[in-house]
Write an enzyme that holds these catalytic residues in place. Sequence first.
Site, mmCIF file in Angstrom:
data_model
loop_
_atom_site.group_PDB
_atom_site.id
_atom_site.type_symbol
_atom_site.label_atom_id
_atom_site.label_comp_id
_atom_site.label_asym_id
_atom_site.label_seq_id
_atom_site.Cartn_x
_atom_site.Cartn_y
_atom_site.Cartn_z
ATOM 1 N N GLY A 267 0.826 -1.208 0.000
ATOM 2 C CA GLY A 267 0.000 0.000 0.000
ATOM 3 C C GLY A 267 0.853 1.247 0.000
ATOM 4 O O GLY A 267 2.052 1.200 0.300
ATOM 5 N N CYS B 285 5.168 -6.291 1.563
ATOM 6 C CA CYS B 285 5.496 -4.863 1.500
ATOM 7 C C CYS B 285 4.860 -4.118 2.686
ATOM 8 O O CYS B 285 5.293 -4.291 3.814
ATOM 9 C CB CYS B 285 5.084 -4.273 0.153
ATOM 10 S SG CYS B 285 5.926 -2.703 -0.226
ATOM 11 N N TYR B 286 3.831 -3.296 2.472
ATOM 12 C CA TYR B 286 3.160 -2.634 3.590
ATOM 13 C C TYR B 286 2.666 -3.670 4.593
ATOM 14 O O TYR B 286 2.773 -3.477 5.815
ATOM 15 C CB TYR B 286 1.986 -1.798 3.067
ATOM 16 C CG TYR B 286 1.180 -1.097 4.138
ATOM 17 C CD1 TYR B 286 1.474 0.208 4.511
ATOM 18 C CD2 TYR B 286 0.105 -1.733 4.769
ATOM 19 C CE1 TYR B 286 0.726 0.858 5.499
ATOM 20 C CE2 TYR B 286 -0.644 -1.104 5.750
ATOM 21 C CZ TYR B 286 -0.331 0.198 6.108
ATOM 22 O OH TYR B 286 -1.073 0.836 7.086
ATOM 23 N N HIS C 134 7.561 -8.087 -3.580
ATOM 24 C CA HIS C 134 6.255 -8.363 -4.189
ATOM 25 C C HIS C 134 6.312 -9.712 -4.901
ATOM 26 O O HIS C 134 6.845 -9.827 -5.992
ATOM 27 C CB HIS C 134 5.879 -7.253 -5.173
ATOM 28 C CG HIS C 134 5.508 -5.963 -4.505
ATOM 29 N ND1 HIS C 134 4.240 -5.720 -4.023
ATOM 30 C CD2 HIS C 134 6.246 -4.865 -4.217
ATOM 31 C CE1 HIS C 134 4.207 -4.517 -3.472
ATOM 32 N NE2 HIS C 134 5.411 -3.976 -3.578
ATOM 33 N N GLU D 118 3.783 -11.217 -6.089
ATOM 34 C CA GLU D 118 2.695 -11.317 -7.057
ATOM 35 C C GLU D 118 3.083 -10.917 -8.479
ATOM 36 O O GLU D 118 2.329 -11.158 -9.418
ATOM 37 C CB GLU D 118 1.499 -10.464 -6.590
ATOM 38 C CG GLU D 118 1.750 -8.970 -6.518
ATOM 39 C CD GLU D 118 2.317 -8.493 -5.197
ATOM 40 O OE1 GLU D 118 2.108 -7.326 -4.847
ATOM 41 O OE2 GLU D 118 2.984 -9.294 -4.510
ATOM 42 N N ASP E 12 -8.730 -5.371 -25.179
ATOM 43 C CA ASP E 12 -9.751 -5.361 -24.118
ATOM 44 C C ASP E 12 -11.158 -5.172 -24.669
ATOM 45 O O ASP E 12 -12.081 -5.910 -24.317
ATOM 46 C CB ASP E 12 -9.436 -4.259 -23.100
ATOM 47 C CG ASP E 12 -8.018 -4.331 -22.593
ATOM 48 O OD1 ASP E 12 -7.467 -5.442 -22.560
ATOM 49 O OD2 ASP E 12 -7.444 -3.281 -22.240
ATOM 50 N N LYS F 121 -4.542 -8.195 -18.172
ATOM 51 C CA LYS F 121 -4.395 -8.368 -19.610
ATOM 52 C C LYS F 121 -4.169 -9.832 -20.009
ATOM 53 O O LYS F 121 -4.775 -10.325 -20.956
ATOM 54 C CB LYS F 121 -3.227 -7.514 -20.108
ATOM 55 C CG LYS F 121 -3.033 -7.544 -21.611
ATOM 56 C CD LYS F 121 -4.108 -6.764 -22.344
ATOM 57 C CE LYS F 121 -3.937 -5.277 -22.125
ATOM 58 N NZ LYS F 121 -4.929 -4.487 -22.873
#
Length: 625
Positions: A53, A80-81, A169, A171, A226, A371
């Site tokens: 965050g 992280c946060y 991170h 992810e 998209d 995406k």
Amino acid sequence: MKRSKIVVLDFGSQYAHLIAKRFRMLGYYSEIALPSTDLDVFENCKGIIFSGGPSSVYEENIPDFNEKILELDLPILGLCYGHQLISKCYGGNVGKAEVGEFGFAELNLNPSVKSPLFEGIEPKQQVWMSHQDGVLSLAPGFEVVGSTKDCPYAALQNLSKKRFSLQCHCEVKDTPCGNQIFENFAKYCNMEKNWDQDTVLQVILDGIKKDADGRNVLLFLSGGVDSTITFALLNKALGQDRVLGLHIDNGFMRKNESQNVADAYRKFGFNNFIVEDASSSFLKAISGLTDPQKKRMAVGENFITVRNEVTAKQKLDDSWLLAQGTLYPDIIESGGTKNSKTIKTHHNRVAGIQELIAKGLIIEPIKDLYKDEVRAIGKKLGLSDELVMRHPFPGPGLSINVLCNDGKSWTDKDQEELIAAQKELDEVVIDQFCPECTKSLKRSVLPVRSVGVQGDFRTYRFPACLAFADDGNGFYHMPKIREKVEAASSSITNSAKYLNRTVIKLYQNPSVKDEDLKLQEGYCDKRRLDQLREVDNIVLTELHKSGWYNQIFQHLTIDLPYASSPDHASFVLRPVCSEDVMTARFAWIDQEVMNNILKQIAALDFVDAVYFDATNKPPATFGWE
């Protein structure tokens, strides 16, 4: 039967939803929740993730957090946060780190500590960092699992409490071991696999039918991935007789783009679309604007105006919904979740659109996807690679690739910050290159600003420019080893307050001296757009011919009002590799291909200089606006 799940608490990170997506891709159902949520959200929950965050855990105005969540007998992983919050809540000390980390770092695992998170993972791992704060001292009962050069407490755990935390991170794909860490966490949580692509597609189709509720749907078709896949989903769920695609030529399209889009749709069997030339309307809407946010908003609001005109012309009544191909990153970067910060205002989130959303008149089938997920859905629907694998092309098109300047807004403060940026750049140690390159290297700061994202915050800073030896004909040497360029770029942006990009000079017209290049008055008008179209078309044509188009995620060509005269321009080449848009690395194009591109661009009489953007995301965004 209720589905078991991993719950991700969103503290406002640019990557919070990406965590949930990663677990889903691995086969584990996951949901997003606010950190202030009630405990009943955790029914059937097997484990909890605390996201990153933009806040600092020691500040006053931080996201509300229900600390009773820490009393649950469930495994918790903080990132992280979230890593810092766990340390703080259990008695550790968190503060500003001596050195922030943005980009790649090497995580070294502690050989004396065994962690279920790192089972089957090698002791040295590349990880992706984006932080200025850090854990300064351990909470009681926690042990150090791993560290980096500048972060001694990069990975922590308390096995008795089932608590784990990582500064990196996991992810993003730039932490290659991230999926294995998440797999290990799911295994530790005794979470069974219960999610797949067929389920995702069916959930989307069911959602479209429910949201449409018997009404017809109008969709803006940019021709990008998209909107195209959204169009295909709407057609499958509702049938072509209830869906109308509207492709608007807004004057910001690439060379011959509108015709190519129409041909591709007809080839696939889509006949329920129309093409509207509204270029003069859009050019008028942004006339004289220089602020990137105002340009985006003007484009977005004008889409609503054109939509109303078209619906009236087509005699479509008020029962028609408006569909959009909005992705989750669009929402996140527009500050669309409670704790997130605005990086840029997306055209799908301007005031007029927000009003329609509030009235229930907008349908966004892929708004929870990234995406790569959207492309996977497109292939499952049977769409061709020609449609599914096209490079992303946003609704505002090339308008957001034309940087503008009114010739009056440059202030004394801008000049002071430009001088400060040059001083920062001069102080950075750049010793990665061979002696010849190092000797010829010249450093400068371009007097334009571009948007970036650092530690989940929007930045608006200058690009550093590195120029190596030139050949006497205006072409500059480009170092051959990507890792050295990347290291130099990261060294600059990690240590600078006023810099968020690094560019390499590739070409400068031999008749133009350095002192001739100045910030010129320039707007997003047809003349500059036509110039950009020519340069952009050269790049894309060569990428297609060489096969490089399919090897990179996207290429953006940026037009800078930095030239020897108002009718000239400089251009930035911005090829990127990405999986999910939230992070990216600059793409390293084959030297021969790049030389072919440069020779053709240099032959254009309006080109004064060409640069290569060698910056990852973070700290820079894909585009410059």
